[in-house]
Design an enzyme around this catalytic site. Structure first.
Site, PDB file in Angstrom:
ATOM      1  N   HIS A  96      41.054  44.399  50.616  1.00  0.00           N
ATOM      2  CA  HIS A  96      39.723  43.805  50.788  1.00  0.00           C
ATOM      3  C   HIS A  96      38.965  44.493  51.923  1.00  0.00           C
ATOM      4  CE1 HIS A  96      40.648  40.984  47.754  1.00  0.00           C
ATOM      5  NE2 HIS A  96      41.568  40.329  48.439  1.00  0.00           N
TER       6      HIS A  96
ATOM      7  N   TRP B 263      38.817  30.544  45.024  1.00  0.00           N
ATOM      8  CA  TRP B 263      39.497  29.573  45.903  1.00  0.00           C
ATOM      9  C   TRP B 263      40.928  29.339  45.446  1.00  0.00           C
ATOM     10  CZ3 TRP B 263      36.983  28.626  50.236  1.00  0.00           C
ATOM     11  CH2 TRP B 263      35.589  28.657  50.250  1.00  0.00           C
TER      12      TRP B 263
ATOM     13  N   SER C  52      33.456  37.564  33.799  1.00  0.00           N
ATOM     14  CA  SER C  52      33.989  36.662  34.830  1.00  0.00           C
ATOM     15  C   SER C  52      32.949  35.758  35.498  1.00  0.00           C
ATOM     16  CB  SER C  52      34.746  37.465  35.899  1.00  0.00           C
ATOM     17  OG  SER C  52      35.808  38.161  35.312  1.00  0.00           O
TER      18      SER C  52
ATOM     19  N   LEU D 128      15.742  48.094  50.645  1.00  0.00           N
ATOM     20  CA  LEU D 128      16.667  47.613  49.609  1.00  0.00           C
ATOM     21  C   LEU D 128      17.066  46.155  49.866  1.00  0.00           C
ATOM     22  CD1 LEU D 128      18.909  48.212  47.363  1.00  0.00           C
ATOM     23  CD2 LEU D 128      20.408  48.776  49.293  1.00  0.00           C
TER      24      LEU D 128
ATOM     25  N   ARG E 246      47.439  42.704  50.451  1.00  0.00           N
ATOM     26  CA  ARG E 246      46.178  42.607  49.705  1.00  0.00           C
ATOM     27  C   ARG E 246      44.970  42.618  50.637  1.00  0.00           C
ATOM     28  NH1 ARG E 246      46.288  41.183  44.419  1.00  0.00           N
ATOM     29  NH2 ARG E 246      44.259  40.177  44.614  1.00  0.00           N
TER      30      ARG E 246
ATOM     31  N   ASP F 119      35.946  45.073  41.640  1.00  0.00           N
ATOM     32  CA  ASP F 119      37.296  44.638  41.274  1.00  0.00           C
ATOM     33  C   ASP F 119      38.316  45.739  41.594  1.00  0.00           C
ATOM     34  OD1 ASP F 119      39.298  43.065  40.271  1.00  0.00           O
ATOM     35  OD2 ASP F 119      38.743  43.296  38.175  1.00  0.00           O
TER      36      ASP F 119
ATOM     37  N   GLU G  52      22.626  46.615  30.557  1.00  0.00           N
ATOM     38  CA  GLU G  52      23.625  47.584  30.096  1.00  0.00           C
ATOM     39  C   GLU G  52      24.873  47.378  30.950  1.00  0.00           C
ATOM     40  OE1 GLU G  52      23.338  49.768  27.643  1.00  0.00           O
ATOM     41  OE2 GLU G  52      21.214  49.362  27.244  1.00  0.00           O
TER      42      GLU G  52
ATOM     43  N   ARG H  92      43.145  31.468  44.879  1.00  0.00           N
ATOM     44  CA  ARG H  92      44.088  32.446  45.458  1.00  0.00           C
ATOM     45  C   ARG H  92      44.826  31.809  46.638  1.00  0.00           C
ATOM     46  NH1 ARG H  92      41.683  38.428  44.709  1.00  0.00           N
ATOM     47  NH2 ARG H  92      40.932  38.096  42.612  1.00  0.00           N
TER      48      ARG H  92
ATOM     49  N   ARG I  12      35.423  42.458  31.590  1.00  0.00           N
ATOM     50  CA  ARG I  12      35.060  41.039  31.453  1.00  0.00           C
ATOM     51  C   ARG I  12      33.878  40.769  32.356  1.00  0.00           C
ATOM     52  NH1 ARG I  12      40.404  40.803  32.288  1.00  0.00           N
ATOM     53  NH2 ARG I  12      40.154  40.425  34.519  1.00  0.00           N
TER      54      ARG I  12
END
Ligand code: FPP
Length: 249
Positions: free
Chosen positions: A44, A76, A203, A138, A40, A27, A214, A78, A201
């Site tokens: 990203h 969606w 979300s 990984l 914006r 975030d 945790e 946004r 949060r």
């Protein structure tokens, strides 16, 4: 937050207590861009670059699973421009950078309902998941058009179909049956969930899977989150007591 430590080198991690699976809510991309008077979408892009570094950091630390929330069922809402920019970025990563990760023995898959994504993006995801079957390092799970409630809704649908068609008795619906009907089937629950940018949060992220996780909330905006920050989060995790509802012996 340095837990009284002055430098990152002091975050000595205990190799015996490394989490196997870390999940991250990435975030703060928008705020990172706004602080720099950038659009914006630049946030990203910087966020995707941070993800690339964190994938390699997680690999170097020997983590087994990394799940990242890239696009939620709510995203969606946004603006069309922002959704388009995230999808373009995703397209570029799927077709270029993700192949580089695969060459470095990283496995990748997607959780979420990909049926709403453009066909070329869906095809690129399926190709990456196929190549990943030959890799052993990984595992990176990208949450795309993902929502915890939507995942549970789809899982209930699958279980209901099994019952309706006589493959399963209602009394045999155990927790394992539910776990195995989720997008995350086969992946252990995350021991640690990280959220960046100071928001605290969940979300709609991994609702079933985080029952005993945790949580670590970092003030750092996602594009600035780096290996040292990941190390700090793991240090925090290693210094907490995990009880799983029981008493400590
Ligand atoms: C949250 O920041 C971030 C997102 C909704 C998108 C996350 C996407 C990336 C990190 C890029 C991922 C790219 C690939 C290739 C997987 P925000 O926009 O909510 O930030 P804000 O809260 O500051 O507005």
């Amino acid at each position: 937050m340095f837990f009284g430590k002055e430098t990152a080198e002091e975050y000595q991690l205990n190799p015996e207590k490394m989490p196997k699976h870390i999940a991250i809510i990435m975030d703060g991309n928008g705020r990172w861009a706004t602080k720099r008077a950038l659009p914006r979408k630049a946030g990203h892009k910087a966020g995707a670059e941070a993800l690339e570094k964190i994938i390699y950091a997680a690999k170097d630390m020997g983590l087994e699973h990394l799940t990242v929330y890239a696009f939620s069922t709510e995203n969606w809402k946004r603006s069309e421009e922002e959704v388009g920019a995230i999808m373009d970025l995703l397209r570029m990563y799927l077709k270029n950078y993700f192949k580089k990760f695969l060459n470095d023995n990283v496995r990748m898959d997607v959780i979420g309902d990909i049926s709403r994504l453009d066909k070329d993006i869906q095809d690129a995801i399926l190709e990456i998941e196929e190549i990943s079957k030959t890799k052993t390092g990984l595992s990176v799970h990208i949450a795309l058009n993902y929502g915890g409630r939507d995942e549970l809704r789809r899982a209930v649908g699958k279980i209901a179909a099994d019952i309706a068609e006589g493959r399963l008795n209602p009394t045999d619906v155990t927790e394992d049956v539910i776990t195995n009907a989720l997008d995350t089937a086969g992946t252990p629950d995350p021991e640690l969930v990280i959220r960046t940018s100071g928001e605290e949060r969940i979300s709609n992220f991994l609702l079933w899977q985080i029952a005993y996780s945790e949580f670590y909330f970092s003030e750092v905006l996602w594009p600035d989150f780096d290996k040292t920050e990941l190390q700090k989060a793991i240090y925090y995790y290693q210094n907490r007591e995990r009880r799983f509802g029981g008493r400590l012996k």
